[in-house]
Design an enzyme around this catalytic site. Structure first.
Site, PDB file in Angstrom:
ATOM      1  N   GLU A 149       0.905  -1.238  -0.086  1.00 62.90           N
ATOM      2  CA  GLU A 149       0.109   0.213   0.103  1.00 62.90           C
ATOM      3  C   GLU A 149       0.848   1.152   0.161  1.00 62.90           C
ATOM      4  OE1 GLU A 149      -3.210   0.246  -0.276  1.00 62.90           O
ATOM      5  OE2 GLU A 149      -3.904  -1.921   0.363  1.00 62.90           O
ATOM      6  N   CYS A 190      -2.278   9.319   2.018  1.00 63.77           N
ATOM      7  CA  CYS A 190      -1.864   8.585   0.941  1.00 63.77           C
ATOM      8  C   CYS A 190      -2.887   8.957  -0.213  1.00 63.77           C
ATOM      9  CB  CYS A 190      -1.695   7.029   0.859  1.00 63.77           C
ATOM     10  SG  CYS A 190      -3.221   6.317   1.629  1.00 63.77           S
TER      11      CYS A 190
HETATM   12  P1  NAP Z   1       8.228   5.287   4.502  1.00 63.28           P
HETATM   13  O1  NAP Z   1       9.357   6.090   4.971  1.00 63.28           O
HETATM   14  O2  NAP Z   1       8.191   4.236   3.590  1.00 63.28           O
HETATM   15  O3  NAP Z   1       7.845   4.436   6.047  1.00 63.28           O
HETATM   16  C1  NAP Z   1       6.914   3.690   6.219  1.00 63.28           C
HETATM   17  C2  NAP Z   1       7.329   2.724   6.973  1.00 63.28           C
HETATM   18  O4  NAP Z   1       8.342   1.713   6.133  1.00 63.28           O
HETATM   19  C3  NAP Z   1       8.003   2.976   8.369  1.00 63.28           C
HETATM   20  O5  NAP Z   1       7.742   2.068   9.401  1.00 63.28           O
HETATM   21  C4  NAP Z   1       9.349   2.659   7.987  1.00 63.28           C
HETATM   22  O6  NAP Z   1      10.486   2.641   9.237  1.00 63.28           O
HETATM   23  C5  NAP Z   1       9.610   1.706   6.997  1.00 63.28           C
HETATM   24  N1  NAP Z   1      10.487   1.515   6.161  1.00 63.28           N
HETATM   25  C6  NAP Z   1      10.994   2.394   5.052  1.00 63.28           C
HETATM   26  N2  NAP Z   1      11.935   1.932   4.313  1.00 63.28           N
HETATM   27  C7  NAP Z   1      12.504   0.691   5.124  1.00 63.28           C
HETATM   28  C8  NAP Z   1      13.251  -0.356   4.736  1.00 63.28           C
HETATM   29  N3  NAP Z   1      13.863  -0.217   3.709  1.00 63.28           N
HETATM   30  N4  NAP Z   1      13.249  -1.597   5.444  1.00 63.28           N
HETATM   31  C9  NAP Z   1      12.430  -1.552   6.530  1.00 63.28           C
HETATM   32  N5  NAP Z   1      11.203  -0.858   6.849  1.00 63.28           N
HETATM   33  C10 NAP Z   1      11.525   0.503   6.168  1.00 63.28           C
HETATM   34  O7  NAP Z   1       6.977   6.190   4.392  1.00 63.28           O
HETATM   35  P2  NAP Z   1       6.850   7.653   4.846  1.00 63.28           P
HETATM   36  O8  NAP Z   1       7.154   8.489   4.060  1.00 63.28           O
HETATM   37  O9  NAP Z   1       7.010   8.061   6.292  1.00 63.28           O
HETATM   38  O10 NAP Z   1       4.841   7.533   5.004  1.00 63.28           O
HETATM   39  C11 NAP Z   1       4.308   7.974   3.917  1.00 63.28           C
HETATM   40  C12 NAP Z   1       4.126   7.124   2.658  1.00 63.28           C
HETATM   41  O11 NAP Z   1       3.126   6.133   2.902  1.00 63.28           O
HETATM   42  C13 NAP Z   1       3.592   8.124   1.719  1.00 63.28           C
HETATM   43  O12 NAP Z   1       4.168   7.826   0.398  1.00 63.28           O
HETATM   44  C14 NAP Z   1       2.133   7.605   1.718  1.00 63.28           C
HETATM   45  O13 NAP Z   1       1.492   7.737   0.361  1.00 63.28           O
HETATM   46  C15 NAP Z   1       2.146   6.235   1.949  1.00 63.28           C
HETATM   47  N6  NAP Z   1       0.899   5.779   2.553  1.00 63.28           N
HETATM   48  C16 NAP Z   1       0.132   4.742   1.832  1.00 63.28           C
HETATM   49  C17 NAP Z   1      -0.948   4.245   2.151  1.00 63.28           C
HETATM   50  C18 NAP Z   1      -1.816   3.466   1.474  1.00 63.28           C
HETATM   51  O14 NAP Z   1      -2.703   2.720   2.091  1.00 63.28           O
HETATM   52  N7  NAP Z   1      -1.607   3.224  -0.020  1.00 63.28           N
HETATM   53  C19 NAP Z   1      -1.390   4.786   3.545  1.00 63.28           C
HETATM   54  C20 NAP Z   1      -0.657   5.650   4.338  1.00 63.28           C
HETATM   55  C21 NAP Z   1       0.509   6.037   3.781  1.00 63.28           C
HETATM   56  P3  NAP Z   1      11.156   4.062   9.726  1.00 63.28           P
HETATM   57  O15 NAP Z   1      10.108   4.893  10.153  1.00 63.28           O
HETATM   58  O16 NAP Z   1      12.036   3.359  10.883  1.00 63.28           O
HETATM   59  O17 NAP Z   1      11.981   4.404   8.390  1.00 63.28           O
END
Ligand code: NAP
Length: 460
Positions: free
Chosen positions: A228, A262
């Site tokens: 997602e 998102c």
């Molecule tokens: P993010 O950096 O990808 O973080 C999301 C989660 O993934 C966090 O727990 C983060 O941990 C973890 N993570 C990131 N890279 C990782 C890796 N290489 N290995 C393991 N864990 C990893 O996302 P964000 O920018 O904070 O959140 C916003 C994003 O989420 C936006 O793009 C939004 O559109 C999307 N989103 C999508 C939905 C949907 O349902 N489609 C819903 C909500 C949000 P850490 O915090 O420790 O880095």
């Protein structure tokens, strides 16, 4: 970096937490595996009693959960209360409906008799984002625990207290040790978890970058995954839209959760004949928002989740302008403590501008004028993302037709009431694959087993 809870309203460090040691992580995985061996044999009624209790506890302590989210990631308090109640409702929904969703289904082969059974697959690893610190957890815990799977969950680095509160909620509701475990772990440790043979599926909600990395790792291990990811949803305003109804949704669609959703409305695609009128009203409504402490009920514009999120967004806006976009309002950080960004409108974003394809995760509107419906659809589809979108018109049949022509996982006509426990949620293209919520959400990580019965002769 370790887990840090920092109030984005004033930048003060509230608490920090160490990563788990390797031994602690191993114990958590062993507990999860051992729990699965019994949890998978529990009845739906037993599982439902625990999930329903968790839902009731959440409803009984809405304010405690909500204040924690507001403190850790700056969500406005009334939105935080709404999220807590909705999360509880998701748990209750699956407690009530899981058995029916996963009941055996009869098939009709030409010879003999056949049916499909649904059975749990084991320990799932879920990686979740901070923007809905409880709802994201409920979206996986509700369906997957009811399906008989167990979960180990890595929440985002900036919401450790919410992560711990949700784990405690399930334990308080009677979930056995190992059914739901919060893991305070690094990215490197996450890779180790995905590789572990006890993990049978991986669910991520997060950015495209995280999706690429985690889906690749799950793929190497031939493990089922659901992704997602981000979005850049179009908000298509046709010339016959009722602006009295449309403008409040435009504001809500862009500004709810500080613009950090998102499926927020991110690209406003407006037919030329109504564009000036729409823009004037939209701009006035955005200007009327009141920045302030998200804990204060009167605040209508809170901070972003972290200083880093603000810095990233400012950089994206600067880059958009450097590449030719026109700033119609905002564009700067607010002159006050905390991670506050001005409400911003960018126009004249051409296809060669990075902003044309970027996701803006905050209060930044990308505004486009188009000559007609066909141009609106073409522009909406000219995106790497495919999460949601909306269309605004007084002609509902036309709205449905436009919705049908936009390539996304979800479309909304005259509303953007995105999420309901009953309705599947998810996208296509860089927005990911798989669905959460509704009946579809519980089917993602179950073994769909065919059983065929009949004493018929083997082919000669
Ligand atoms: P993010 O950096 O990808 O973080 C999301 C989660 O993934 C966090 O727990 C983060 O941990 C973890 N993570 C990131 N890279 C990782 C890796 N290489 N290995 C393991 N864990 C990893 O996302 P964000 O920018 O904070 O959140 C916003 C994003 O989420 C936006 O793009 C939004 O559109 C999307 N989103 C999508 C939905 C949907 O349902 N489609 C819903 C909500 C949000 P850490 O915090 O420790 O880095």
């Amino acid at each position: 970096m370790n887990y840090q809870s920092i109030n984005p309203n004033d930048g003060k460090l509230l608490k920090s937490f160490e990563h788990l040691s390797s031994a602690q992580l191993e114990k958590a995985l062993a507990n999860a595996e051992s729990c699965f061996q019994t949890w998978k044999h529990t009845s739906y009624a037993e599982r439902a009693a625990i999930l329903a209790k968790a839902a009731a506890l959440m409803h009984a302590h809405v304010d405690d959960f909500a204040k924690l989210a507001t403190l850790e990631m700056g969500k406005r308090i009334d939105e935080a209360r709404g999220e807590v109640k909705f999360s509880a409702d998701i748990l209750a929904y699956y407690a009530k409906n899981a058995q029916a969703f996963l009941a055996p289904t009869q098939l009709h082969p030409k010879v003999g008799e056949a049916h499909m059974e649904s059975s749990p697959i084991g320990v799932l690893f879920c990686v979740e984002p901070w923007n809905f610190p409880y709802y994201q957890l409920a979206r996986v815990a509700g369906p997957q625990l009811m399906a008989g799977n167990v979960l180990v969950v890595k929440h985002a680095g900036c919401v450790p207290q919410c992560a711990i509160a949700f784990e405690k909620l399930l334990i308080d509701a009677g979930a056995p040790v190992g059914a739901y475990t919060n893991l305070l772990i690094s990215h490197a440790q996450s890779e180790h978890v995905i590789d572990d043979p006890r993990i049978k599926g991986v669910a991520l909600t997060g950015s495209v970058a995280a999706g690429r990395s985690i889906a690749a790792r799950a793929g190497q291990n031939l493990k089922k995954s659901s992704m997602e990811l981000g979005g850049s949803d179009a908000f298509i305003v046709l010339e016959d839209a009722d602006l009295e109804k449309t403008i409040p949704w435009a504001v809500w669609g862009r500004m709810y959760n500080g613009g950090q959703t998102c499926c927020a409305a991110k690209r406003f695609i407006v037919l030329d004949s109504i564009a000036d009128k729409f823009l004037a009203k939209f701009q006035a409504a955005l200007q009327a928002l009141k920045p302030g402490d998200p804990m204060d009920e009167k605040t209508t514009h809170g901070p972003l989740s972290t200083e880093a999120a603000l810095v990233q967004l400012l950089k994206q806006v600067d880059s958009a302008v450097a590449h030719g976009a026109r700033l119609l309002m905002g564009g700067k950080r607010m002159e006050r403590p905390g991670a506050f960004m001005e409400t911003t409108i960018l126009a004249d974003i051409k296809p060669d501008n990075p902003a044309f394809r970027d996701e803006f995760f905050g209060p930044v509107v990308s505004f486009f004028r188009v000559k007609d419906e066909a141009a609106a659809i073409a522009l909406a589809n000219d995106s790497d993302f495919g999460l949601g979108g909306s269309v605004w018109t007084q002609d509902v049949a036309r709205g449905k037709r436009v919705a049908g022509a936009v390539d996304t996982g979800m479309m909304f006509v005259n509303n953007i009431d995105w999420s309901d426990a009953e309705l599947p949620f998810g996208g296509i293209k860089y927005s990911g694959y798989g669905r959460e919520l509704g009946n579809m959400g519980i089917q993602e990580f179950v073994n769909k087993k065919l059983v065929r019965t009949g004493h018929f002769d083997a082919p000669a």
